[in-house]
Motif scaffolding. Structure first.
Motif, mmCIF file in Angstrom:
data_model
loop_
_atom_site.group_PDB
_atom_site.id
_atom_site.type_symbol
_atom_site.label_atom_id
_atom_site.label_comp_id
_atom_site.label_asym_id
_atom_site.label_seq_id
_atom_site.Cartn_x
_atom_site.Cartn_y
_atom_site.Cartn_z
ATOM 1 N N THR A 74 21.947 -44.627 72.631
ATOM 2 C CA THR A 74 21.712 -45.512 71.492
ATOM 3 C C THR A 74 20.195 -45.683 71.385
ATOM 4 O O THR A 74 19.432 -45.026 72.094
ATOM 5 N N LYS A 75 19.762 -46.571 70.523
ATOM 6 C CA LYS A 75 18.324 -46.839 70.422
ATOM 7 C C LYS A 75 17.787 -47.555 71.658
ATOM 8 O O LYS A 75 16.590 -47.512 71.941
ATOM 9 N N LYS A 76 18.695 -48.195 72.426
ATOM 10 C CA LYS A 76 18.251 -48.960 73.592
ATOM 11 C C LYS A 76 18.778 -48.439 74.923
ATOM 12 O O LYS A 76 18.202 -48.745 75.967
ATOM 13 N N THR A 103 12.791 -40.227 66.318
ATOM 14 C CA THR A 103 11.647 -40.300 67.222
ATOM 15 C C THR A 103 11.201 -38.923 67.728
ATOM 16 O O THR A 103 10.097 -38.799 68.250
ATOM 17 N N LYS A 134 22.619 -43.867 66.426
ATOM 18 C CA LYS A 134 22.682 -45.001 65.507
ATOM 19 C C LYS A 134 24.045 -45.017 64.826
ATOM 20 O O LYS A 134 24.794 -44.035 64.872
ATOM 21 N N TRP A 166 26.109 -46.492 69.433
ATOM 22 C CA TRP A 166 25.059 -47.276 68.782
ATOM 23 C C TRP A 166 25.077 -48.711 69.295
ATOM 24 O O TRP A 166 26.020 -49.145 69.971
ATOM 25 N N ASP A 188 17.096 -37.634 69.409
ATOM 26 C CA ASP A 188 16.927 -38.672 68.387
ATOM 27 C C ASP A 188 16.004 -38.096 67.318
ATOM 28 O O ASP A 188 14.804 -37.918 67.549
#
Length: 580
Positions: A326-328, A279, A460, A394, A276
């Motif tokens: 994904t972000k989660k 981050t 994303k 995403w 990512d």
């Protein structure tokens, strides 16, 4: 592998026909082997003229020379009488035909000729591609996935380019180079059927007990991909730990060594970690034949590996080549390829311990990205969905829905044996985490794989995908650009570039013009790849305009020698190369 060119264009076709079937079984006095040795001597002489003097090899103990000769004889017996290459997918004459044939030596940094256009300034850095290139000609069964890892790096500085090809100096490569012969058995071709498993397994055990090699030091090939994370560049193969490498200022490639992150990474790691870029974190996993069959982990932005998350809810060993984040969440695909654990199947059917289970229902597993255990992992059965490579994923609906973009292998039973019969259909898969429903929509009917995106969009929502056209697989005849925002059931191809008659390439890679500027358009950049012309025997490095409807070629570099077809690669910009 019937799809590759016939033996007349093969690496082996330069030898008289009567010798081809027994190429590797002649004595050292054979004129055939003298021809091979002469070529190797010429390569070595050429290398000595262009590189620093090689490090003097360690002398072998006399008893080890005798042991090596004995073990080699036993292996010849196995290859000739117990387990000869009986299928095209394991026959070196087929597997190593045309541009799948290995190059016989490393290439030091060598100047390249730019024959079309100019190289864009954003390409200052190095494009590096990994792939199999066996150090020794196979003496018996050989699968495309079994070759030693070789990196081919085109180093670009101020509009000029050099090419360098070097082996990844794995433990396996170094041991076999020391003994002058294969020592560690091939994973995909070395254990076909019970007789071969018993014979090669016994020979391997004796080699370990007599000290020829120590499997604790790794048996991997590092031949699959490359990844830049934790301020290091790694050559990766999923049967071993990563190998740190670097590209020097003059374009040469150096293997630094096997890397275990201060002892926190054990056994092996996927060849497809996900970083990512917002981050700075990197996510990975490993899989294996014993529980836990899947283990998930991550590296924080400081490059420190976090604790393992074993996944015991995957209850059988599955072939897990890739995954998505994904972000989660992290998403895993449990497919119909796995370890054949029933000895009776191997007795009755023969073949490799890695095979297809048509009675198994594929599943998608979703685990929170920062999970400390598997308690919140959810599995979804998705009949007919066999994902080997994942392109991106995403979150939507505040995290209640996941969108996954990936090629679905429509004929999974042919993946290891008949790649020419494989058709990969890129799909948009939506996972409703609340209702437990999975829906699927095709993106294109073309046979597409090796899909990549702008790396800044990993994890994303993205719009554009660049994928290789199978013609048929594993040969790549061109590249397409997909717009995944198009209405469902529309063909999403918005641009296409065919390489031309007799020309085949590899996985494309996207390089952004301004990689750190998130405000720029997603497709503002270039698509790069290696292409080989099988008619004239030349290889090129192509640079294509990613925004052009025809993926217009803006630069072409003629390479100083042939680059064999391979697997995955990446572009490393100059600022990152200087930190390695």
């Amino acid at each position: 592998m019937d799809s590759v060119s016939p033996p007349s264009s093969s690496f082996f076709s330069s030898f008289p026909h009567r010798h081809r079937h027994s190429l590797l079984r002649h004595s050292s006095s054979s004129p055939l082997l003298l021809r091979i040795n002469s070529a190797v001597v010429e390569d070595l002489n050429d290398r000595r003229q262009n590189t620093l003097p090689p490090t003097k090899p360690k002398k072998l103990r006399p008893e080890m020379n005798l042991a090596t000769a004995l073990f080699t004889t036993v292996e010849e017996v196995i290859n000739t009488f117990i387990d000869p290459p009986s299928r095209p997918s394991l026959d070196p004459k087929h597997v190593l035909s045309s541009n799948f044939a290995p190059v016989t030596s490393e290439l030091p940094p060598t100047n390249c000729e730019i024959i079309t256009g100019t190289l864009p300034p954003c390409l200052n850095g190095a494009y590096i591609r990994n792939g199999p290139n066996p150090q020794f000609l196979p003496r018996g069964p050989y699968h495309l996935f079994d070759g030693d890892g070789m990196l081919h790096a085109i180093r670009i500085k101020q509009g000029k380019a050099t090419l360098c090809s070097r082996y990844v100096k794995t433990y396996k490569y170094n041991i076999e180079k020391q003994f002058g012969a294969p020592v560690i058995p091939n994973v995909f071709s070395g254990f076909n059927g019970i007789p071969a498993m018993v014979a090669r397994g016994g020979l391997t055990a004796v080699r370990v007990l007599t000290g020829q090699y120590n499997p604790v030091n790794g048996i991997g090939l590092a031949n699959t991909s490359l990844a830049l994370f934790c301020n290091r560049l790694f050559a990766l193969g999923e049967s071993d730990l990563p190998y740190a490498v670097k590209v020097n200022g003059n374009g040469d490639i150096e293997t630094i060594g096997r890397f275990d992150f201060d002892g926190k990474l054990s056994m092996s790691m996927t060849a497809h970690p996900k970083t990512d870029y917002q981050t700075g974190e990197t996510f990975g996993f490993r899989y294996g034949p014993v529980p836990p069959y899947l283990t998930y982990f991550r590296f924080n932005s400081a490059g420190e590996k976090q604790k393992d998350v074993p996944v015991y809810s995957m209850t059988s060993p599955s072939f897990l080549h890739d995954f998505a984040i994904t972000k989660k969440y992290a998403i895993f695909a449990e497919i119909q390829i796995g370890m054949r654990m029933n000895p009776l199947d191997l007795v009755l059917d023969g073949g490799s311990p890695v095979g297809t289970d048509n009675g198994k229902t594929p599943r998608l597993g979703v685990i929170p990205r920062y999970a400390s255990d598997e308690s919140e992992m959810k599995w979804f059965e998705v009949p007919g969905l066999n994902i080997i490579h994942a392109i991106n994923a995403w979150d939507e609906d505040d995290g209640d829905t996941i969108v996954l973009i990936a090629p679905n292998i429509m004929s999974i039973e042919h993946t290891l044996e008949r790649m020419d019969l494989v058709h990969a259909l890129v799909e948009k898969v939506k996972i409703d985490l609340v209702r437990g429903i999975v829906t699927r929509h095709p993106i294109s009917a073309r046979n597409l794989d090796f899909g990549v995106i702008n790396p800044m969009y990993v994890g994303k929502r993205n719009r554009f995908v660049y994928a290789a056209i199978g013609d048929p697989m594993p040969k790549i005849s061109g590249v397409v650009k997909l717009d995944v925002n198009r209405i469902d059931r529309d063909d999403c191809i918005v641009a296409k570039r065919m390489f031309g008659e007799g020309c085949y390439g590899g996985e494309p890679f996207f390089v952004a013009k301004e990689e750190d500027d998130d405000a720029e358009e997603e497709d503002d950049g270039y698509v790069v790849t290696f292409v080989h012309d099988e008619v004239n025997g030349e290889s090129k490095f192509l640079v294509m305009d990613a925004k052009s409807p025809e993926l217009e070629i803006v630069a072409a570099v003629k390479l100083p020698r042939r680059v064999p077809y391979g697997f995955h690669g990446l572009f490393v910009k100059e600022s990152d190369l200087s930190k390695l």
